[in-house]
Each structure stands twice: as C-alpha cells, then as structure tokens.
Design a protein around this motif. Structure first.
Motif, PDB file in Angstrom:
ATOM      1  N   ALA A  29      -0.161 -13.962  -3.028  1.00 34.24           N
ATOM      2  CA  ALA A  29       1.128 -14.234  -1.698  1.00 34.24           C
ATOM      3  C   ALA A  29       0.402 -15.101  -0.768  1.00 34.24           C
ATOM      4  O   ALA A  29       0.985 -16.142  -0.250  1.00 34.24           O
ATOM      5  N   THR A  30      -1.210 -15.799  -1.452  1.00 38.25           N
ATOM      6  CA  THR A  30      -1.198 -17.082  -1.101  1.00 38.25           C
ATOM      7  C   THR A  30      -1.047 -18.158  -1.665  1.00 38.25           C
ATOM      8  O   THR A  30      -1.165 -19.621  -0.707  1.00 38.25           O
ATOM      9  N   ALA A  70       4.215 -21.996   3.204  1.00 43.84           N
ATOM     10  CA  ALA A  70       2.829 -21.294   3.223  1.00 43.84           C
ATOM     11  C   ALA A  70       2.285 -20.195   2.366  1.00 43.84           C
ATOM     12  O   ALA A  70       1.527 -21.001   1.369  1.00 43.84           O
ATOM     13  N   ASP A  71       3.531 -19.581   1.616  1.00 45.92           N
ATOM     14  CA  ASP A  71       3.079 -18.621  -0.093  1.00 45.92           C
ATOM     15  C   ASP A  71       4.186 -17.658   0.178  1.00 45.92           C
ATOM     16  O   ASP A  71       5.485 -18.101   0.602  1.00 45.92           O
ATOM     17  N   GLN A  72       4.667 -17.202  -1.075  1.00 47.63           N
ATOM     18  CA  GLN A  72       5.792 -17.156  -0.933  1.00 47.63           C
ATOM     19  C   GLN A  72       6.305 -15.763  -0.410  1.00 47.63           C
ATOM     20  O   GLN A  72       7.626 -16.265  -0.280  1.00 47.63           O
ATOM     21  N   ALA A  73       5.817 -15.078   1.017  1.00 48.26           N
ATOM     22  CA  ALA A  73       6.741 -14.866   1.811  1.00 48.26           C
ATOM     23  C   ALA A  73       7.248 -15.128   1.967  1.00 48.26           C
ATOM     24  O   ALA A  73       8.318 -14.881   2.922  1.00 48.26           O
ATOM     25  N   TYR A 109       7.755 -25.872  -6.696  1.00 48.34           N
ATOM     26  CA  TYR A 109       6.049 -25.887  -7.356  1.00 48.34           C
ATOM     27  C   TYR A 109       5.148 -24.985  -6.830  1.00 48.34           C
ATOM     28  O   TYR A 109       5.521 -25.075  -5.035  1.00 48.34           O
ATOM     29  N   SER A 110       4.098 -24.623  -6.873  1.00 42.48           N
ATOM     30  CA  SER A 110       3.103 -24.737  -6.548  1.00 42.48           C
ATOM     31  C   SER A 110       1.686 -25.423  -6.952  1.00 42.48           C
ATOM     32  O   SER A 110       2.137 -25.517  -8.220  1.00 42.48           O
TER      33      SER A 110
END
Length: 102
Positions: A3-4, A65-68, A99-100
């Motif tokens: 999640a982060t 910021a994240d997947q959510a 991308y991450s």
C-alpha cells in the motif's frame, strides 16, 4: 503491491486532431485542468514527445502516493467522464506505463 508503493503513471498518445489545431490544444488544456483537479493526483505534467523513435506525439504524467490513491484516481468520476467523453473519441493511439521505484 504494498500500500505504500509510490506510482508514476504515464500515458503517451497521439490525437485524431490536426497537429497544431485548436482542438488539439483544447484537449491538452482540458486534460490537464480536469485530471490534475482530482485529489489523488500529484505532479501532473503534459509533454510533447520529441523522439524520432516512436510515433506518439504527447504525454500525460502524474504521481500517486500509493496504490490506493491510484485506484481512487481511476474510479474518480472526473477521470471516468474524461475517458468516456474525450479520450475514447479524440485519442488515436496510446501506450500506458505505470512505474514504482525498485
């Protein structure tokens, strides 16, 4: 995906409109105004593609910021409406990349 995990969302595309036309400019301006107003979107940018290595003309790039946050963007009524009312009708071809960091 945790999640982060920060996400860079990019889409490169070519419009159906004539190059340099008012319709082309309006799509880019509206895309920026509409999509950047969605709360989860950070660092929204519009690019003109300059490499001779592909045929795409423009790019939208944004961060989450994240997947959510990314999922909230995808489900947001402004995004859904923009895709249905503008993207589907005005975009000729596109490639989407998310991308991450490693």
């Amino acid at each position: 995906m945790p999640a982060t995990t920060w996400i860079q969302h990019s889409v490169i595309f070519t419009l159906k409109h004539a190059e340099g036309s008012e319709l082309e400019q309006k799509f880019l301006e509206d895309g920026k105004a509409i999509l950047s107003s969605i709360p989860a979107v950070q660092q929204f940018r519009v690019f003109r593609q300059v490499s001779p290595k592909n045929d795409y003309k423009f790019g939208f790039s944004m961060e989450f910021a994240d997947q959510a946050a990314y999922e909230a963007y995808n489900a947001h009524p402004l995004h859904v409406s923009f895709v249905e009312e503008r993207w589907v009708k005005e975009v000729e071809a596109f490639l989407e990349i998310d991308y991450s960091e490693v």
